[in-house]
Design an enzyme around this catalytic site. Structure first.
Site, PDB file in Angstrom:
ATOM      1  N   ASP A  61       0.855  -1.192   0.000  1.00  0.00           N
ATOM      2  CA  ASP A  61       0.000   0.000   0.000  1.00  0.00           C
ATOM      3  C   ASP A  61       0.888   1.238   0.000  1.00  0.00           C
ATOM      4  O   ASP A  61       1.533   1.554   1.001  1.00  0.00           O
ATOM      5  CB  ASP A  61      -0.902  -0.019   1.233  1.00  0.00           C
ATOM      6  CG  ASP A  61      -1.812   1.198   1.319  1.00  0.00           C
ATOM      7  OD1 ASP A  61      -2.067   1.818   0.273  1.00  0.00           O
ATOM      8  OD2 ASP A  61      -2.258   1.521   2.437  1.00  0.00           O
ATOM      9  N   VAL A  62       0.932   1.921  -1.138  1.00  0.00           N
ATOM     10  CA  VAL A  62       1.813   3.074  -1.311  1.00  0.00           C
ATOM     11  C   VAL A  62       1.049   4.357  -1.000  1.00  0.00           C
ATOM     12  O   VAL A  62       0.129   4.740  -1.719  1.00  0.00           O
ATOM     13  CB  VAL A  62       2.372   3.140  -2.750  1.00  0.00           C
ATOM     14  CG1 VAL A  62       3.345   4.313  -2.885  1.00  0.00           C
ATOM     15  CG2 VAL A  62       3.041   1.828  -3.124  1.00  0.00           C
TER      16      VAL A  62
ATOM     17  N   ASN B 220       1.450   8.611   0.503  1.00  0.00           N
ATOM     18  CA  ASN B 220       2.322   9.753   0.252  1.00  0.00           C
ATOM     19  C   ASN B 220       3.496   9.824   1.220  1.00  0.00           C
ATOM     20  O   ASN B 220       4.531  10.401   0.886  1.00  0.00           O
ATOM     21  CB  ASN B 220       1.517  11.052   0.334  1.00  0.00           C
ATOM     22  CG  ASN B 220       0.585  11.219  -0.846  1.00  0.00           C
ATOM     23  OD1 ASN B 220       1.018  11.397  -1.970  1.00  0.00           O
ATOM     24  ND2 ASN B 220      -0.718  11.143  -0.592  1.00  0.00           N
TER      25      ASN B 220
ATOM     26  N   ILE C  93       5.259   3.462   2.539  1.00  0.00           N
ATOM     27  CA  ILE C  93       4.838   2.283   1.782  1.00  0.00           C
ATOM     28  C   ILE C  93       4.688   1.151   2.783  1.00  0.00           C
ATOM     29  O   ILE C  93       5.656   0.769   3.442  1.00  0.00           O
ATOM     30  CB  ILE C  93       5.867   1.902   0.708  1.00  0.00           C
ATOM     31  CG1 ILE C  93       6.135   3.081  -0.226  1.00  0.00           C
ATOM     32  CG2 ILE C  93       5.378   0.691  -0.092  1.00  0.00           C
ATOM     33  CD1 ILE C  93       7.273   2.829  -1.198  1.00  0.00           C
ATOM     34  N   VAL C  94       3.482   0.652   2.917  1.00  0.00           N
ATOM     35  CA  VAL C  94       3.212  -0.430   3.869  1.00  0.00           C
ATOM     36  C   VAL C  94       3.240  -1.768   3.143  1.00  0.00           C
ATOM     37  O   VAL C  94       2.572  -1.944   2.128  1.00  0.00           O
ATOM     38  CB  VAL C  94       1.847  -0.232   4.558  1.00  0.00           C
ATOM     39  CG1 VAL C  94       1.553  -1.405   5.490  1.00  0.00           C
ATOM     40  CG2 VAL C  94       1.813   1.085   5.314  1.00  0.00           C
TER      41      VAL C  94
ATOM     42  N   ASP D 262      -6.672   3.616  -3.000  1.00  0.00           N
ATOM     43  CA  ASP D 262      -6.716   3.326  -1.572  1.00  0.00           C
ATOM     44  C   ASP D 262      -8.127   3.513  -1.016  1.00  0.00           C
ATOM     45  O   ASP D 262      -8.595   2.716  -0.192  1.00  0.00           O
ATOM     46  CB  ASP D 262      -5.716   4.182  -0.806  1.00  0.00           C
ATOM     47  CG  ASP D 262      -5.908   5.679  -1.039  1.00  0.00           C
ATOM     48  OD1 ASP D 262      -6.461   6.067  -2.087  1.00  0.00           O
ATOM     49  OD2 ASP D 262      -5.483   6.463  -0.167  1.00  0.00           O
ATOM     50  N   LEU D 263      -8.835   4.537  -1.512  1.00  0.00           N
ATOM     51  CA  LEU D 263     -10.193   4.780  -1.039  1.00  0.00           C
ATOM     52  C   LEU D 263     -11.156   3.706  -1.545  1.00  0.00           C
ATOM     53  O   LEU D 263     -12.070   3.283  -0.829  1.00  0.00           O
ATOM     54  CB  LEU D 263     -10.673   6.167  -1.481  1.00  0.00           C
ATOM     55  CG  LEU D 263      -9.821   7.349  -1.012  1.00  0.00           C
ATOM     56  CD1 LEU D 263     -10.482   8.671  -1.391  1.00  0.00           C
ATOM     57  CD2 LEU D 263      -9.567   7.287   0.489  1.00  0.00           C
TER      58      LEU D 263
ATOM     59  N   THR E  52       3.285  26.133  24.850  1.00  0.00           N
ATOM     60  CA  THR E  52       3.205  26.129  23.384  1.00  0.00           C
ATOM     61  C   THR E  52       2.887  24.749  22.826  1.00  0.00           C
ATOM     62  O   THR E  52       2.018  24.593  21.964  1.00  0.00           O
ATOM     63  CB  THR E  52       4.527  26.646  22.784  1.00  0.00           C
ATOM     64  OG1 THR E  52       4.774  27.959  23.267  1.00  0.00           O
ATOM     65  CG2 THR E  52       4.448  26.678  21.257  1.00  0.00           C
TER      66      THR E  52
END
Length: 256
Positions: A6-7, A9, A12-13, A111-112, A186
């Protein structure tokens, strides 16, 4: 065994599905860096296989979902040369054989589509898939499996990175949900603003989708950052970090 790649942005899994006991095992990640990808593949993948008692001969099928097109040739070549198996690269042409449909196959990410396919396989009813990745996406399908549409906003890490890079004095901070919504320093202020702000965003988006469509949805969370917003657990019917991988495998099997 089935190898899913699964690539995204950022990463990469790689994950292996054991076809005998139907379980996902052996997850590992590489950086999505085109300049160093060949070196990462040559060094890290054989080492990982060796450490886990795996060999190229154990991989029977490979499926790839990618939102970074220019690195696809590198991965396809590597699968053929190192693993000796031709990988199936999911594309808009892969959707015709699926029980879920979209009227814009060239615009929706693979992916979606993997996400909604896995959600449909799991529930077979109208669903909203909330994917916490580099982008935070809401993908909606109706009771017939038709994709109604997608909403996209910057992901959690993207928002924090943008805040840090666009200002002179604000640092990068850990993605950790603070106890108070009112920042005391902060770092706390950024964590409270981003994480509680995104919690409200997710709730409002889901509510708006439900009220606009009038449908009864199953809501599924996925993505590497899906477990950070622990205050959203009651919003989701299910949280599945492997959802994209499950859909990737189902889509590959449907087309090969």
């Amino acid at each position: 065994m089935f190898l899913a790649i699964d690539v995204g942005n950022s990463n990469i899994v790689f994950a292996i599905h054991n076809e005998e006991n139907q379980t996902w095992t052996n997850h590992f990640r590489l950086d999505t860096e085109p300049e160093s990808l060949r070196a990462q593949l040559a060094k890290k993948v054989p080492l990982y296989f060796l450490e886990h008692g795996l060999g190229p001969q154990d991989i029977e099928k490979i499926g790839i979902s990618s939102v970074v097109p220019h690195i696809n040739p590198i991965l396809l070549d590597y699968c053929q040369s190192f693993l000796g198996t031709k990988a199936y690269l999911i594309s808009s042409k892969s959707y015709s054989k699926l029980p879920v449909k979209t009227i814009r196959p060239d615009e929706i990410g693979t992916d979606l589509m993997c996400n909604v396919l896995a959600a449909w396989d799991r529930f077979q009813q109208a669903s909203i898939v909330v994917d916490f990745g580099t982008a935070l996406t809401f993908t909606v399908i109706d009771d017939s499996g038709q994709v109604l549409g997608v909403s996209i906003v910057p992901g959690l890490k993207t928002a924090i990175r943008s805040l840090s890079s666009g200002t002179a004095k604000l640092p990068q901070v850990e993605l950790k949900l603070p106890k108070s919504v009112i920042g005391k320093n902060t770092v706390h202020a950024i964590q409270a603003g981003i994480l509680y702000g995104y919690s409200g965003l997710v709730k409002e988006m889901i509510q708006k989708i439900k009220s606009e469509t009038g449908l009864s949805f199953k809501v599924i969370a996925t993505g590497g950052l899906s477990e950070i917003l622990t205050n959203l657990q009651e919003v989701f019917d299910e949280s599945d970090k492997n959802l994209t991988l499950r859909g990737l495998r189902l889509m590959t099997l449907a087309n090969t």
